[in-house]
Design a protein around this motif. Structure first.
Motif, PDB file in Angstrom:
ATOM      1  N   ALA A   1       1.013  -1.236  -0.016  1.00 21.96           N
ATOM      2  CA  ALA A   1       0.153   0.026   0.033  1.00 21.96           C
ATOM      3  C   ALA A   1       1.001   1.262  -0.257  1.00 21.96           C
ATOM      4  N   MET A   2       0.612   2.264  -0.320  1.00 24.41           N
ATOM      5  CA  MET A   2       0.904   3.531  -0.379  1.00 24.41           C
ATOM      6  C   MET A   2       1.188   3.826   1.064  1.00 24.41           C
ATOM      7  N   ILE A   3       2.129   4.748   1.710  1.00 20.18           N
ATOM      8  CA  ILE A   3       2.323   4.994   2.780  1.00 20.18           C
ATOM      9  C   ILE A   3       1.180   6.065   3.326  1.00 20.18           C
ATOM     10  N   ASN A   4       0.985   7.002   2.404  1.00 21.11           N
ATOM     11  CA  ASN A   4       0.103   8.012   2.808  1.00 21.11           C
ATOM     12  C   ASN A   4      -0.465   8.589   1.599  1.00 21.11           C
ATOM     13  N   VAL A   5      -1.815   9.145   1.780  1.00 19.02           N
ATOM     14  CA  VAL A   5      -2.706   9.431   0.635  1.00 19.02           C
ATOM     15  C   VAL A   5      -3.621  10.511   0.907  1.00 19.02           C
TER      16      VAL A   5
ATOM     17  N   THR B   1       7.972  12.901  -0.999  1.00 22.83           N
ATOM     18  CA  THR B   1       9.233  12.674  -0.143  1.00 22.83           C
ATOM     19  C   THR B   1       9.173  10.761  -0.161  1.00 22.83           C
ATOM     20  N   HIS B   2       8.169  10.178  -0.870  1.00 20.90           N
ATOM     21  CA  HIS B   2       8.173   8.844  -1.020  1.00 20.90           C
ATOM     22  C   HIS B   2       8.726   8.307  -2.373  1.00 20.90           C
ATOM     23  N   VAL B   3       9.232   9.494  -3.245  1.00 21.29           N
ATOM     24  CA  VAL B   3       9.749   8.903  -4.408  1.00 21.29           C
ATOM     25  C   VAL B   3      11.215   8.844  -4.251  1.00 21.29           C
ATOM     26  N   ILE B   4      11.418   7.802  -5.053  1.00 27.19           N
ATOM     27  CA  ILE B   4      13.085   7.267  -4.641  1.00 27.19           C
ATOM     28  C   ILE B   4      13.758   7.592  -6.025  1.00 27.19           C
TER      29      ILE B   4
END
Length: 490
Positions: free
Chosen positions: A132-136, A164-167
């Motif tokens: 799942a995504m960490i936050n939405v 901030t979740h983009v690598i």
């Protein structure tokens, strides 16, 4: 022999051959899709041409044509931005057919997806892998590329904006070059692109950090406004994801507190209240209030009464994160330093109570949504360098009809600005480079990157030219793409 997709090869193609190659992905001028209107029905445009590419090669063809013709290219997802961020008088490139999940790494908890995938589709495909995504944010209609390039946020004082979740990213630059970037590879381009307003290049793929699938247990309860603000710090830090819905006419705040949970799903909902009353009846009443403005106060109190009960829900994460946006709307949202939140909310309260008490005062709709995010180092992120409180105000458009909002939003924004507010990039605002530069210490670094990777401005639509480069003139005016011009913006 040069690869068919190389920029050098494409430059050898006769222009007529380029047009022929683009014909299958060109939206006919007779199609309704040749005209763009955003979800809120507040901005619209008639691009010179609209393309719907299905591959990177298609995208390269579009950029090559734009290079030859000297046209702007604007990448667009589903058009959920309430501003004219997606609008253009040049070429529009719809990314919605670039929507595949390309790679899933369960062990390392990351995925690679094309930028045109919607969050709704991404949730479903992640769930198949137990992720799942960490936050939405509040909705999942948008594309992944759209939320990344505007630093869209969910809520949680210890959770950063979704960028901030983009690598890593892959992009096509204005010269047709395919590049990869991350914090270790072309870091300046990466930091500029993860809140780049689509102006650094065409985002092709996003490598996104995710986590094992989880459920959230949400508790919603109502507080008096002053009690809520007085205890804001403890409320915000008591749960992982906290958001507030403030009903000014009732002087009440509904607090949503959500935490990861192992409890079984226990969805809550009632068709009569959630659909018949909260949607259909409220929309009808808001329509009537266009002609009887004083009715808005009673409607606000009625809506607060509907939401007055304590509610506990357990469900999969994105269903708790998402809320029903209900009707098309005008909206303004600003981010202020978290440390200023209590003072700012009290100032807003003083102003709105004065309006409500005045028989001829402004009549805000409801609710005012308040959310939170952690600090980050992304150059143009409104959370750059500070934990943040996001405050958003709306004016619904019942049945798509216009409502007055200009004075209301102007006074709202003036108060937020007094508390060092930064506007959400996807929302309409009036700030120009001279206003933005003091708010963002790396603003000039961002411009430097744009000038390096796109010196001719291929990706600079009217919004970018206006807000980032300070271009003036009627073609760059903030109302150039207004759907109703003139409107009843009062």
């Amino acid at each position: 022999m040069l690869p068919l997709s190389s920029p050098s090869y494409l430059r050898t193609l006769p222009t007529e051959a380029l047009y022929q190659a683009l014909r299958p992905i060109t939206v006919p001028l007779s199609s309704k899709n040749a005209r763009f209107t955003n979800w809120g029905r507040t901005f619209t445009c008639n691009p010179l041409a609209v393309f719907e590419p299905e591959s990177e090669y298609h995208c390269q063809l579009v950029l090559e044509l734009a290079r030859r013709e000297g046209e702007v290219v604007r990448a667009v997802g589903v058009g959920h931005s309430p501003s004219d961020l997606a609008c253009t008088s040049g070429y529009m490139l719809r990314t919605t057919k670039l929507d595949r999940l390309l790679e899933v790494n369960v062990d390392k908890q990351y995925v690679v997806a094309q930028a045109g995938i919607t969050l709704e589709s991404l949730h479903a495909q992640l769930a198949q892998h137990g992720l799942a995504m960490i936050n939405v944010g509040s909705i999942s209609d948008q594309t992944l590329g759209g939320i990344i390039t505007t630093a869209t946020h969910g809520t949680g004082i210890d959770y950063g904006v979704i960028s901030t979740h983009v690598i890593a990213l892959t992009l096509l630059l204005a010269d047709g070059t395919h590049v990869s970037c991350s914090r270790s590879e072309r870091p300046d381009l990466f930091i500029a692109s993860v809140c780049g307003l689509g102006s650094t290049g065409l985002v092709l793929t996003v490598t996104l950090q995710v986590e094992p699938a989880f459920r959230l247990r949400e508790v919603q309860e109502v507080f008096a406004f002053h009690d809520c603000v007085r205890n804001l710090h403890s409320l915000v830090h008591a749960s992982q994801h906290v958001r507030l819905w403030w009903f000014p006419a009732a002087d009440k705040v509904r607090v949503s507190s959500a935490d990861r949970s192992a409890e079984p799903c226990a969805p809550a909902g009632n068709w009569f209240w959630d659909t018949l009353v909260s949607f259909h009846l409220i929309q009808f009443l808001l329509f009537i209030a266009r002609y009887i403005p004083s009715l808005n106060i009673s409607i606000g109190r009625f809506a607060a009464w509907i939401a007055s009960g304590r509610l506990i829900t357990v469900d999969v994460s994105h269903r708790i994160f998402n809320v029903d946006c209900r009707f098309p709307q005008h909206t303004s949202e600003w981010a202020i330093p978290y440390e200023n939140a209590q003072a700012c909310l009290e100032d807003l309260h003083t102003w709105l109570q004065q309006e409500i008490a005045d028989p001829h005062g402004l009549r805000p709709h409801f609710p005012i949504e308040i959310r939170f995010s952690d600090s980050d180092d992304i150059w143009l992120s409104p959370s750059n360098g500070q934990k943040t409180c996001w405050i958003g105000i709306i004016q619904f458009k019942p049945y798509g009809c216009q409502v007055p909002y200009k004075k209301l939003f102007s006074r709202f924004e003036a108060i937020l600005a007094q508390h060092n507010g930064r506007p959400h990039w996807a929302k309409a605002h009036g700030l120009r480079p001279d206003d933005l530069r003091p708010l963002y210490s790396r603003f000039d670094d961002f411009i430097r990157v744009l000038e390096e990777v796109d010196p001719r401005g291929m990706f600079r639509n009217e919004y970018v030219q206006r807000h980032i480069f300070g271009r003036q003139g009627k073609e760059f005016d903030g109302r150039v793409f207004k759907r109703y011009n003139p409107s009843i913006r009062k």
